[in-house]
Design a protein around this motif. Structure first.
Motif, PDB file in Angstrom:
ATOM      1  N   LYS A 287       0.866  -1.304  -0.018  1.00 13.91           N
ATOM      2  CA  LYS A 287       0.047  -0.051   0.078  1.00 13.91           C
ATOM      3  C   LYS A 287       0.641   1.166   0.156  1.00 13.91           C
ATOM      4  O   LYS A 287       0.467   1.985  -0.685  1.00 13.91           O
ATOM      5  N   GLY A 288       2.107   1.235   0.764  1.00 12.62           N
ATOM      6  CA  GLY A 288       2.826   2.228   0.770  1.00 12.62           C
ATOM      7  C   GLY A 288       3.401   2.924  -0.477  1.00 12.62           C
ATOM      8  O   GLY A 288       3.385   4.020  -0.903  1.00 12.62           O
ATOM      9  N   CYS A 291       0.444   4.199  -2.946  1.00 11.00           N
ATOM     10  CA  CYS A 291       0.019   5.834  -2.223  1.00 11.00           C
ATOM     11  C   CYS A 291       1.302   6.673  -2.710  1.00 11.00           C
ATOM     12  O   CYS A 291       0.843   7.750  -2.981  1.00 11.00           O
ATOM     13  N   ILE A 294       0.940   7.713  -6.125  1.00  8.61           N
ATOM     14  CA  ILE A 294      -0.014   8.405  -6.727  1.00  8.61           C
ATOM     15  C   ILE A 294       0.085   9.572  -6.082  1.00  8.61           C
ATOM     16  O   ILE A 294      -0.223  10.641  -6.865  1.00  8.61           O
ATOM     17  N   ASP A 295       0.435   9.974  -4.884  1.00  8.59           N
ATOM     18  CA  ASP A 295       0.759  11.224  -4.363  1.00  8.59           C
ATOM     19  C   ASP A 295       1.842  11.968  -5.383  1.00  8.59           C
ATOM     20  O   ASP A 295       1.603  13.216  -5.524  1.00  8.59           O
ATOM     21  N   THR A 327      -9.375  14.658  -2.186  1.00  8.81           N
ATOM     22  CA  THR A 327      -8.343  13.894  -2.723  1.00  8.81           C
ATOM     23  C   THR A 327      -8.361  12.384  -2.925  1.00  8.81           C
ATOM     24  O   THR A 327      -8.161  11.850  -3.954  1.00  8.81           O
ATOM     25  N   GLN A 328      -9.581  11.913  -2.368  1.00  5.01           N
ATOM     26  CA  GLN A 328     -10.170  10.723  -2.479  1.00  5.01           C
ATOM     27  C   GLN A 328     -10.681  10.669  -3.731  1.00  5.01           C
ATOM     28  O   GLN A 328     -10.438   9.596  -4.628  1.00  5.01           O
ATOM     29  N   VAL A 331      -7.926  10.528  -6.640  1.00  4.70           N
ATOM     30  CA  VAL A 331      -7.417   9.407  -6.801  1.00  4.70           C
ATOM     31  C   VAL A 331      -8.427   8.377  -7.476  1.00  4.70           C
ATOM     32  O   VAL A 331      -8.195   7.474  -8.408  1.00  4.70           O
ATOM     33  N   GLN A 399      -8.482   2.744  -4.528  1.00  5.12           N
ATOM     34  CA  GLN A 399      -7.027   2.453  -4.217  1.00  5.12           C
ATOM     35  C   GLN A 399      -6.580   1.500  -3.535  1.00  5.12           C
ATOM     36  O   GLN A 399      -5.638   0.647  -3.751  1.00  5.12           O
ATOM     37  N   SER A 400      -7.474   1.006  -2.467  1.00  2.82           N
ATOM     38  CA  SER A 400      -7.069  -0.381  -1.409  1.00  2.82           C
ATOM     39  C   SER A 400      -7.388  -1.489  -2.442  1.00  2.82           C
ATOM     40  O   SER A 400      -6.861  -2.626  -2.556  1.00  2.82           O
ATOM     41  N   ALA A 403      -4.491  -2.088  -4.938  1.00  6.08           N
ATOM     42  CA  ALA A 403      -3.444  -2.646  -4.056  1.00  6.08           C
ATOM     43  C   ALA A 403      -3.398  -3.921  -3.789  1.00  6.08           C
ATOM     44  O   ALA A 403      -2.455  -4.827  -4.138  1.00  6.08           O
TER      45      ALA A 403
END
Length: 455
Positions: A287-288, A291, A294-295, A327-328, A331, A399-400, A403
């Protein structure tokens, strides 16, 4: 956990050593004291945890190749006599341009050492990697240049390819797991389909740890399957057993059906274990890493999306940001629009269904995908689908789900679907930064365009 053991040597016991538990038991006479430190570990405390395994994965040993040859490739040292001849040959080459004509034994020693050095990074090098190794050899030892060759290393390249084939065969006979799996033949004509790392995996098919066998790991697997049937599962014990049984699981997960894997390894199909398995395979935080990518690219990506006015479905997606610019939501738009931006069809990958829809209907023909369950305008669930079945549900957002899907594709050794190969390649190599050195021209071009504004 450590304990001290005291040993004394005294005339009262014919100068023999005697063990004591406390110093107060020492006799008043003259004695010789020796202190030994002994260590023991409890079986429940001695199991490897994820952080320690991740550290070992990053080290890149011969049992766990790192999948990419370093740039520049470091030529190893050869045997003493070969190094001596190369030193003399290089001096003569610099002096008057004389090239060395290596003997059969000398050439064999050079190729053997190079094959071992290559295998540490990748058992199945790509053609361009052979080029880099051969070029590095000539750069370090110019006396080995081939007369009449344009680059001076053409024959060295092909000799390396043959040597790597022989080297893999030796390791295959020695029961090296990752190579032995490719000794099996499939199909009626006996044709082979090589099982090799394709997604920059660090640990593809690892060997059993010292002292571990298939039988005792199978016992751990059975115990874990029983544990997963309990109402309250011991998560720490499950983590330990999943880590210990990783080599056994990877040997099985070559190309089985997902349903078969789920029956034998039920603990694998949870967010917690998918993240842990991904870390064992790649040494990367699932996940990291996604993320972070994406950031890094989010703002620039949305700019590129809005510039693609000719793609109507992409334009409709970006218009959602007019009402909700959180932001969600950004994404959400980035991930849903990625296949469209890369000119691929996401209709069999992303699906939106109603809570009352039949699962057998909306998953039909869906080999790999993500399903969003909506009740009107409200999203109530996000699920991952593999082989026409919902594998994981109850996810918070897209996003989850992406992943978890990437984690499952690595954990189950599933190839990316051909119709979305650029989408998955981009997620892996750009957003997650795994194996990004080598990528297709399309993905490389998009990444370059993103970096122009994000750097």
């Amino acid at each position: 956990m450590g304990t001290s053991l005291f040993s004394i040597q005294t005339q009262n016991f014919n100068n023999e050593l005697c063990n004591l538990s406390t110093i107060s038991e020492l006799p008043k006479g003259k004695v010789t004291l020796k202190v030994y430190k002994s260590f023991h570990t409890d079986s429940t405390l001695g199991t490897a945890n994820l952080s320690s395994s991740s550290t070992s994965l990053n080290e890149g040993t011969s049992g766990s190749p790192t999948r990419q040859l370093p740039q520049p490739f470091v030529i190893p040292s050869f045997s003493f006599d070969v190094e001596l001849k190369l030193k003399q040959g290089n001096e003569a080459c610099h002096k008057d341009g004389t090239l060395l004509d290596p003997s059969k034994d000398m050439k064999s020693d050079i190729l053997d050492k190079l094959a071992e050095a290559i295998y540490v990074h990748n058992p199945y090098p790509r053609p361009e990697e052979y080029d880099r190794v051969a070029q590095a050899l000539i750069n370090k030892h110019p006396c080995l240049r081939e007369p009449g060759s344009v680059h001076g290393w053409y024959c060295w390249k092909f000799s390396l390819k043959f040597k790597m084939g022989n080297f893999r065969q030796k390791l295959r006979v020695a029961s090296c797991s990752e190579l032995k799996v490719n000794s099996r033949t499939t199909g009626p004509a006996g044709s082979k389909r090589l099982k090799r790392a394709k997604k920059s995996e660090v640990n593809f098919v690892p060997d059993f740890a010292e002292g571990k066998t298939e039988s005792n790991l199978e016992m751990d697997r059975s115990a874990m399957a029983i544990e997963m049937t309990k109402r309250k599962v011991d998560r720490q014990q499950t983590d330990d057993m999943m880590n210990n049984t990783f080599p056994l699981r990877r040997k099985e997960i070559v190309e089985p059906l997902v349903a078969e894997v789920k029956e034998r390894w039920p603990a694998l199909f949870s967010e917690r274990q998918i993240e842990a398995e991904f870390a064992r395979i790649t040494s990367v935080d699932l996940k990291g890493s996604l993320c972070a990518g994406i950031d890094q690219y989010l703002v620039r990506f949305l700019e590129l999306y809005k510039a693609k006015s000719g793609i109507m479905r992409l334009t409709r997606l970006t218009r959602q940001l007019d009402d909700d610019s959180s932001t969600q939501r950004k994404v959400h738009v980035l991930l849903l629009g990625l296949p469209l931006f890369l000119k691929e069809d996401p209709s069999c990958f992303f699906k939106t269904v109603e809570p009352t829809d039949d699962e057998d209907v909306f998953t039909k023909g869906m080999k790999v995908g993500i399903v969003m369950v909506k009740d009107g305008e409200d999203r109530i669930d996000v699920a991952v689908v593999l082989e026409e079945a919902v594998i994981l549900c109850g996810l918070n957002n897209i996003q989850s789900a992406v992943a978890m899907l990437m984690g499952l594709l690595f954990a189950l050794n599933i190839d990316y679907p051909k119709e979305l190969r650029y989408t998955f390649e981009f997620i892996q190599k750009v957003l997650m930064n795994i194996g990004g050195r080598q990528c297709s021209s399309l993905v490389h071009g998009v990444r370059t365009c993103l970096l122009r504004k994000t750097m």
